[in-house]
Design a protein around this motif. Structure first.
Motif, PDB file in Angstrom:
ATOM      1  N   GLU A 134       0.870  -1.176   0.000  1.00  0.00           N
ATOM      2  CA  GLU A 134       0.000   0.000   0.000  1.00  0.00           C
ATOM      3  C   GLU A 134       0.903   1.221   0.000  1.00  0.00           C
ATOM      4  OE1 GLU A 134      -2.019   3.118   2.625  1.00  0.00           O
ATOM      5  OE2 GLU A 134      -0.086   2.156   2.776  1.00  0.00           O
ATOM      6  N   SER A 135       0.482   2.281  -0.685  1.00  0.00           N
ATOM      7  CA  SER A 135       1.378   3.443  -0.747  1.00  0.00           C
ATOM      8  C   SER A 135       0.626   4.757  -0.703  1.00  0.00           C
ATOM      9  CB  SER A 135       2.229   3.370  -2.013  1.00  0.00           C
ATOM     10  OG  SER A 135       1.361   3.368  -3.134  1.00  0.00           O
ATOM     11  N   SER A 136      -0.253   4.914   0.264  1.00  0.00           N
ATOM     12  CA  SER A 136      -0.936   6.204   0.389  1.00  0.00           C
ATOM     13  C   SER A 136      -0.069   7.142   1.218  1.00  0.00           C
ATOM     14  CB  SER A 136      -2.293   6.022   1.053  1.00  0.00           C
ATOM     15  OG  SER A 136      -2.115   5.536   2.355  1.00  0.00           O
ATOM     16  N   LEU A 150       7.737  -1.683   8.015  1.00  0.00           N
ATOM     17  CA  LEU A 150       6.799  -2.763   7.677  1.00  0.00           C
ATOM     18  C   LEU A 150       6.962  -3.204   6.230  1.00  0.00           C
ATOM     19  CD1 LEU A 150       3.490  -1.641   9.429  1.00  0.00           C
ATOM     20  CD2 LEU A 150       5.007  -3.514  10.085  1.00  0.00           C
ATOM     21  N   ASN A 151       7.167  -2.238   5.346  1.00  0.00           N
ATOM     22  CA  ASN A 151       7.359  -2.567   3.928  1.00  0.00           C
ATOM     23  C   ASN A 151       8.599  -3.438   3.741  1.00  0.00           C
ATOM     24  OD1 ASN A 151       5.142  -1.069   3.254  1.00  0.00           O
ATOM     25  ND2 ASN A 151       6.271   0.685   2.454  1.00  0.00           N
ATOM     26  N   TYR A 152       9.674  -3.053   4.439  1.00  0.00           N
ATOM     27  CA  TYR A 152      10.902  -3.834   4.323  1.00  0.00           C
ATOM     28  C   TYR A 152      10.673  -5.240   4.844  1.00  0.00           C
ATOM     29  CZ  TYR A 152      15.720  -5.283   4.484  1.00  0.00           C
ATOM     30  OH  TYR A 152      16.891  -5.990   4.281  1.00  0.00           O
ATOM     31  N   MET A 153      10.019  -5.339   6.008  1.00  0.00           N
ATOM     32  CA  MET A 153       9.793  -6.644   6.621  1.00  0.00           C
ATOM     33  C   MET A 153       8.905  -7.520   5.734  1.00  0.00           C
ATOM     34  SD  MET A 153       9.337  -5.416  10.545  1.00  0.00           S
ATOM     35  CE  MET A 153       9.317  -7.018  11.351  1.00  0.00           C
ATOM     36  N   PHE A 154       7.875  -6.911   5.157  1.00  0.00           N
ATOM     37  CA  PHE A 154       6.970  -7.674   4.292  1.00  0.00           C
ATOM     38  C   PHE A 154       7.709  -8.227   3.081  1.00  0.00           C
ATOM     39  CE2 PHE A 154       4.018  -7.942   0.700  1.00  0.00           C
ATOM     40  CZ  PHE A 154       3.064  -8.807   1.223  1.00  0.00           C
ATOM     41  N   THR A 155       8.536  -7.395   2.458  1.00  0.00           N
ATOM     42  CA  THR A 155       9.207  -7.846   1.233  1.00  0.00           C
ATOM     43  C   THR A 155      10.328  -8.844   1.531  1.00  0.00           C
ATOM     44  OG1 THR A 155      10.619  -5.879   1.290  1.00  0.00           O
ATOM     45  CG2 THR A 155       8.677  -5.781  -0.116  1.00  0.00           C
ATOM     46  N   ARG A 156      10.753  -8.926   2.801  1.00  0.00           N
ATOM     47  CA  ARG A 156      11.830  -9.852   3.168  1.00  0.00           C
ATOM     48  C   ARG A 156      11.336 -10.979   4.071  1.00  0.00           C
ATOM     49  NH1 ARG A 156      13.355  -5.454   0.103  1.00  0.00           N
ATOM     50  NH2 ARG A 156      15.543  -5.698  -0.483  1.00  0.00           N
ATOM     51  N   VAL A 175       0.389  -4.106   3.478  1.00  0.00           N
ATOM     52  CA  VAL A 175      -0.427  -4.067   2.265  1.00  0.00           C
ATOM     53  C   VAL A 175      -1.724  -3.292   2.464  1.00  0.00           C
ATOM     54  CG1 VAL A 175       0.487  -6.124   1.161  1.00  0.00           C
ATOM     55  CG2 VAL A 175      -1.355  -6.356   2.810  1.00  0.00           C
ATOM     56  N   GLY A 176      -2.148  -3.115   3.719  1.00  0.00           N
ATOM     57  CA  GLY A 176      -3.431  -2.455   3.959  1.00  0.00           C
ATOM     58  C   GLY A 176      -3.312  -1.023   4.435  1.00  0.00           C
ATOM     59  N   GLY A 177      -2.118  -0.609   4.819  1.00  0.00           N
ATOM     60  CA  GLY A 177      -1.945   0.737   5.354  1.00  0.00           C
ATOM     61  C   GLY A 177      -2.077   0.724   6.867  1.00  0.00           C
ATOM     62  N   ILE A 178      -1.469   1.724   7.503  1.00  0.00           N
ATOM     63  CA  ILE A 178      -1.534   1.817   8.963  1.00  0.00           C
ATOM     64  C   ILE A 178      -2.678   2.743   9.353  1.00  0.00           C
ATOM     65  CG2 ILE A 178      -0.344   2.619  11.039  1.00  0.00           C
ATOM     66  CD1 ILE A 178       2.291   1.871   9.770  1.00  0.00           C
ATOM     67  N   ASN A 182      -9.422 -10.107   9.360  1.00  0.00           N
ATOM     68  CA  ASN A 182      -8.834 -10.092   8.008  1.00  0.00           C
ATOM     69  C   ASN A 182      -9.516  -9.074   7.099  1.00  0.00           C
ATOM     70  OD1 ASN A 182     -11.203 -11.475   7.977  1.00  0.00           O
ATOM     71  ND2 ASN A 182     -10.523 -13.103   6.597  1.00  0.00           N
ATOM     72  N   ILE A 183      -9.982  -7.989   7.710  1.00  0.00           N
ATOM     73  CA  ILE A 183     -10.743  -7.014   6.917  1.00  0.00           C
ATOM     74  C   ILE A 183      -9.873  -6.314   5.870  1.00  0.00           C
ATOM     75  CG2 ILE A 183     -10.480  -4.975   8.422  1.00  0.00           C
ATOM     76  CD1 ILE A 183     -13.670  -4.734   7.855  1.00  0.00           C
ATOM     77  N   PHE A 184      -8.543  -6.262   6.127  1.00  0.00           N
ATOM     78  CA  PHE A 184      -7.690  -5.580   5.147  1.00  0.00           C
ATOM     79  C   PHE A 184      -7.592  -6.387   3.850  1.00  0.00           C
ATOM     80  CE2 PHE A 184      -6.378  -3.720   9.188  1.00  0.00           C
ATOM     81  CZ  PHE A 184      -6.652  -2.397   8.891  1.00  0.00           C
ATOM     82  N   ASP A 185      -7.728  -7.703   3.976  1.00  0.00           N
ATOM     83  CA  ASP A 185      -7.770  -8.523   2.756  1.00  0.00           C
ATOM     84  C   ASP A 185      -9.031  -8.196   1.958  1.00  0.00           C
ATOM     85  OD1 ASP A 185      -5.466  -9.738   3.561  1.00  0.00           O
ATOM     86  OD2 ASP A 185      -6.493 -11.389   4.579  1.00  0.00           O
ATOM     87  N   LEU A 186     -10.095  -7.910   2.697  1.00  0.00           N
ATOM     88  CA  LEU A 186     -11.353  -7.548   2.044  1.00  0.00           C
ATOM     89  C   LEU A 186     -11.248  -6.170   1.378  1.00  0.00           C
ATOM     90  CD1 LEU A 186     -14.335  -8.219   1.516  1.00  0.00           C
ATOM     91  CD2 LEU A 186     -14.888  -7.233   3.746  1.00  0.00           C
ATOM     92  N   TYR A 187     -10.649  -5.218   2.098  1.00  0.00           N
ATOM     93  CA  TYR A 187     -10.480  -3.878   1.520  1.00  0.00           C
ATOM     94  C   TYR A 187      -9.668  -3.934   0.232  1.00  0.00           C
ATOM     95  CZ  TYR A 187     -12.147  -1.895   5.950  1.00  0.00           C
ATOM     96  OH  TYR A 187     -12.888  -1.564   7.032  1.00  0.00           O
ATOM     97  N   ARG A 188      -8.728  -4.872   0.199  1.00  0.00           N
ATOM     98  CA  ARG A 188      -7.919  -4.992  -1.012  1.00  0.00           C
ATOM     99  C   ARG A 188      -8.775  -5.402  -2.199  1.00  0.00           C
ATOM    100  NH1 ARG A 188      -3.856  -7.573   1.397  1.00  0.00           N
ATOM    101  NH2 ARG A 188      -4.403  -9.583   0.530  1.00  0.00           N
TER     102      ARG A 188
END
Ligand code: ZN
Ligand code: ZN
Ligand code: ZN
Length: 480
Positions: free
Chosen positions: A119-121, A135-141, A321-324, A372-378
């Motif tokens: 996510e990149s807002s 978080l972005n770094y951790m997610f990608t690694r 992926v969902g934003g903070i 898991n609502i952020f999966d739904l928002y996606r």
């Protein structure tokens, strides 16, 4: 310089290597080159012969504000064994020679694929911005844990590489404070690891500890044993019993020689003698002088900070992926029939006062956590977020009385106060509401299985409401 390596897969030209359509930049020394100019390469290979150089280059990349730069795959070549936490934690691997470049392609593809999911807002605050980077770094690694590591370059002796890389070494404590913030936002979960003591003025951790005279603050003190002579009862410093000729101890009061410790004398404690002001005292003070700002502090006034090993909560894992969404998130005002968090806290305070005054009155605090609502928002796109939550609120509203309050804490948590109902009835209501919401989501969003955990408890008559709510939310978020 141009050459083709043995296996013909890697081409090398002016520090640029090409392999299977990917371009690598080989970084071997400080140059006029700007890090920004390297954004276009797929990966960077750092010549790690010099540890200092390697650390600086890694920091330049990982602390950059551009996502294309700070998530860039970094590989080391010619590296030496080192304990440097940045070099150990913030790179994507090492190669023995350029011949191994093809082996990195898969890792690069994996990272790039994950980057596209982020996510990149625009960030709403400094904390959100820096923590989102981590978080972005951790997610990608594929990292789930933030662990403190000993770091001689850090002003507190420890660092959390993924986070600390964004701060200067002397402001390391800001990384700790950011972690405390993220813990409050339920993004991470702490496990105690160690504790550090910091200067109360600048929060530096490089301290020099000394035992000092309570009268004049001098560290020039001499300690000696105190001797108690039983036959005559005399107590004095051992130097009073000594002579210049031999090792025999003689009592200055009764002139008898001392024979056996424990039999005719003992050493009950220690006495301190200040060489500066001549004061004699039993207990010295301990002060810590800060190497950074020179403040000299009584140790009792040092700032102590826990260093925890932090694990990402589900909310934390989803936030890449969902934003903070932070607790001051202001969606509440926009959904009809809900209170913003401040008003909710005020109303609940009054409610608590109301039930306190009458033992027969009872209210219930309900918290819904949509795991898991952020999966739904996606799937449904973020713009639908508000209307979706409004539908949830409608369902809740239909099942409670008009006098009950609803608050959207953040897009994954809704709190409700059900007044004047007994706990069992409230639990049945909550179960019914959860089922209806799950059904609504399932029927409208391609059989999406929304996981809802909830907690129902009586409104406490003793604990402050905000504490009760925080504890409940923490428990719900931790469980998952
Ligand atoms: Zn003194
Ligand atoms: Zn004596
Ligand atoms: Zn200081």
């Amino acid at each position: 310089m141009e050459k083709t390596l043995a296996n013909n897969k890697v081409e090398f030209n002016d520090n640029v290597l090409t392999c299977f359509g990917k371009t690598f930049y080989y970084f071997e020394s400080f140059s006029s080159l700007k890090i920004d100019d390297l954004e276009k390469y797929d990966a960077i290979i750092i010549d790690a012969r010099d540890i200092e150089f390697t650390r600086i280059i890694i920091k330049k990349f990982r602390s950059h504000s551009n996502i294309e730069v700070y998530l860039k795959p970094l590989f080391l070549i010619n590296n030496k064994a080192t304990e440097d936490p940045y070099i150990k934690e913030l790179t994507d691997g090492m190669i023995m020679s350029f011949d191994q470049i093809p082996e990195t392609i898969n890792d690069i593809n994996q990272i790039n694929m994950k980057v596209t999911r982020l996510e990149s807002s625009a960030s709403s605050s400094f904390e959100v911005q820096v923590f989102k980077k981590a978080l972005n770094y951790m997610f990608t690694r594929d990292l789930n844990t933030l662990k403190p590591m000993i770091d001689i370059n850090s002003s507190i002796g420890y660092c959390y590489p993924v986070l600390s890389v964004n701060f200067d070494a002397f402001e390391e404590v800001k990384a700790i404070e950011l972690l405390e913030w993220a813990e409050k936002e339920n993004l991470i979960w702490p496990d105690f690891y160690d504790r550090v003591y910091l200067c109360s003025n600048c929060k530096g951790g490089h301290l020099s500890f000394r035992e000092i005279c309570p009268n004049c603050d001098s560290a020039n003190i001499k300690s000696e044993d105190l001797v108690h002579h039983f036959p005559c009862g005399y107590i004095g410093a051992i130097s009073d019993f000594k002579n210049k000729v031999d090792t025999v101890l003689t009592c200055p009061k009764c002139s008898k020689n001392l024979r056996h410790i424990g039999v005719d004398y003992d050493k009950p404690s220690i006495i301190n003698h200040c060489q500066n002001c001549n004061d004699v005292f039993q207990d010295y003070l301990v002060k810590a002088k800060c190497v950074q700002c020179k403040t000299d502090t009584d140790v009792q006034f040092l700032v102590s900070k826990n260093l925890n090993i932090y694990k990402l909560t589900k909310k934390g894992r989803n936030s890449a992926v969902g934003g903070i969404y932070t607790s001051d998130y202001a969606l509440n005002n926009e959904v009809v029939g809900t209170l913003d968090i401040k008003t909710f806290l005020t109303m609940m305070h009054y409610e608590q006062e109301r039930i306190k005054s009458n033992a027969l009155l009872n209210s219930n605090l309900v918290v819904f956590y949509f795991e898991n609502i952020f999966d739904l928002y996606r799937i449904v796109s973020k713009s639908k977020e508000k209307s979706l939550l409004a539908e949830f609120v409608d369902i809740i509203r239909d099942n409670i009385t008009p006098a009950d309050f609803i608050c959207i804490n953040n897009p994954s948590i809704i709190s409700v106060c059900i007044n004047d109902a007994n706990l069992e009835d409230a639990k049945i209501m909550v179960l019914k509401i959860s089922n209806m919401i799950q059904e609504l989501v399932m029927n409208n969003f391609n059989r999406f299985d929304l996981e809802i955990s909830s907690n129902v408890e009586s409104l406490s008559k003793t604990i402050a409401f905000d504490k009760q709510m925080q504890t409940t939310i923490k428990e719900l978020v931790e469980k998952t």
